[in-house]
Design a protein around this motif. Structure first.
Motif, PDB file in Angstrom:
ATOM      1  N   UNK A   1       0.818  -1.204   0.000  1.00 19.52           N
ATOM      2  CA  UNK A   1       0.000   0.000   0.000  1.00 19.52           C
ATOM      3  C   UNK A   1       0.855   1.259   0.000  1.00 19.52           C
ATOM      4  N   UNK A   2       1.955   1.229   0.742  1.00 16.12           N
ATOM      5  CA  UNK A   2       2.833   2.397   0.854  1.00 16.12           C
ATOM      6  C   UNK A   2       3.901   2.446  -0.233  1.00 16.12           C
ATOM      7  N   UNK A   3       4.040   1.349  -0.977  1.00 25.21           N
ATOM      8  CA  UNK A   3       5.082   1.300  -1.992  1.00 25.21           C
ATOM      9  C   UNK A   3       6.471   1.235  -1.394  1.00 25.21           C
ATOM     10  N   UNK A   4       6.595   0.574  -0.241  1.00 24.72           N
ATOM     11  CA  UNK A   4       7.868   0.561   0.477  1.00 24.72           C
ATOM     12  C   UNK A   4       8.864  -0.470  -0.045  1.00 24.72           C
ATOM     13  N   UNK A   5       8.389  -1.473  -0.741  1.00 27.85           N
ATOM     14  CA  UNK A   5       9.310  -2.479  -1.250  1.00 27.85           C
ATOM     15  C   UNK A   5       9.044  -3.854  -0.674  1.00 27.85           C
ATOM     16  N   UNK A   6       9.893  -4.803  -1.057  1.00 25.77           N
ATOM     17  CA  UNK A   6       9.745  -6.195  -0.651  1.00 25.77           C
ATOM     18  C   UNK A   6      10.769  -6.566   0.419  1.00 25.77           C
ATOM     19  N   UNK A   7      10.342  -7.379   1.351  1.00 23.93           N
ATOM     20  CA  UNK A   7      11.231  -7.897   2.383  1.00 23.93           C
ATOM     21  C   UNK A   7      12.285  -8.806   1.740  1.00 23.93           C
ATOM     22  N   UNK A   8      13.556  -8.740   2.190  1.00 23.04           N
ATOM     23  CA  UNK A   8      14.613  -9.588   1.622  1.00 23.04           C
ATOM     24  C   UNK A   8      14.483 -11.034   2.097  1.00 23.04           C
ATOM     25  N   UNK A   9      13.423 -11.673   1.643  1.00 17.93           N
ATOM     26  CA  UNK A   9      13.057 -12.999   2.145  1.00 17.93           C
ATOM     27  C   UNK A   9      14.130 -14.045   1.853  1.00 17.93           C
ATOM     28  N   UNK A  10      14.703 -13.996   0.667  1.00 17.06           N
ATOM     29  CA  UNK A  10      15.685 -15.015   0.291  1.00 17.06           C
ATOM     30  C   UNK A  10      16.874 -15.012   1.245  1.00 17.06           C
ATOM     31  N   UNK A  11      17.406 -13.830   1.537  1.00 15.04           N
ATOM     32  CA  UNK A  11      18.555 -13.737   2.443  1.00 15.04           C
ATOM     33  C   UNK A  11      18.178 -14.147   3.860  1.00 15.04           C
ATOM     34  N   UNK A  12      17.025 -13.668   4.319  1.00 12.53           N
ATOM     35  CA  UNK A  12      16.625 -13.916   5.709  1.00 12.53           C
ATOM     36  C   UNK A  12      16.224 -15.372   5.923  1.00 12.53           C
TER      37      UNK A  12
END
Length: 214
Positions: A58-69
């Motif tokens: 909704x805020x256009x903040x981006x995606x969580x770095x799921x692959x690394x985490x």
């Protein structure tokens, strides 16, 4: 991000890990803008990340770095953040779809093609939610809090589904929820799709919303 660097000289997660005793008792909310090194270090701390994918979208903040985490075996759960969506299933679905779009692959949370993505998402979310809330939830075991829900097997979304297909269909079928009954702390609060105080709650909500709109 820039404000944090200007104030502290470090990125948010970087500064937190350097200056606070982050451990399994911590829950970091969003943690969207992490480097690979920060994601690995946060995972190693034992903390849990509270993800709010619909808010980020909704805020256009981006995606969580799921692959690394996730690759570092980090703990995570989902929640809402004063956003119009309050559906944990919508959060899980968008988490998976966002990662698929970014990586141009399928079955991201599952990790392999032969494992149920729905089960992988739910099991991680249950474990992360239990850790973040400090409650023993997420399983039908002695000593676990009795937070239970049941699905309507005759719902169009679930007809003909068995095993983990039920979980996959529940998460990826859309917003027409097949949830039938919900127990919270050993007490049934939703039966046959209706909250015990549904009419009262809806009336109060409508009254307050009209008051705020005038």
């Amino acid at each position: 991000m820039n404000d944090c660097v200007a104030w502290s000289g470090g990125r948010p997660v970087e500064w937190l890990l350097t200056n606070a005793p982050v451990d399994k008792h911590w829950c970091t909310i969003h943690a969207t803008h992490m480097t690979a090194e920060e994601a690995t270090a946060l995972a190693a701390s034992g903390a849990v990340v509270g993800l709010c994918p619909t808010t980020e979208a909704n805020l256009g903040d981006g995606l969580f770095p799921f692959e690394d985490y996730a690759g570092a075996e980090g703990n995570w759960g989902v929640g809402t953040d004063s956003h119009v969506s309050v559906s944990p299933i919508a959060e899980l679905r968008l988490l998976e779809y966002g990662q698929r779009i970014a990586r141009q692959e399928r079955n991201i949370a599952a990790g392999t093609q032969d494992r149920s993505t729905g089960r992988a998402l739910l099991e991680h979310a249950w474990a992360g939610g239990s850790q973040a809330s400090g409650r023993s939830t997420g399983g039908l075991e002695v000593g676990q809090r009795a937070d239970i829900l049941s699905l309507n097997e005759n719902h169009p979304v679930l007809v003909g589904r068995t095993g983990d297909e039920i979980l996959d269909s529940w998460i990826f079928s859309g917003e027409n929820t097949p949830v039938q009954n919900v127990m919270v702390g050993g007490k049934w609060v939703i039966r046959d799709g209706h909250h015990e105080r549904e009419e009262e709650i809806l009336d109060n909500y409508a009254t307050v919303l009209r008051r705020l709109s005038t």
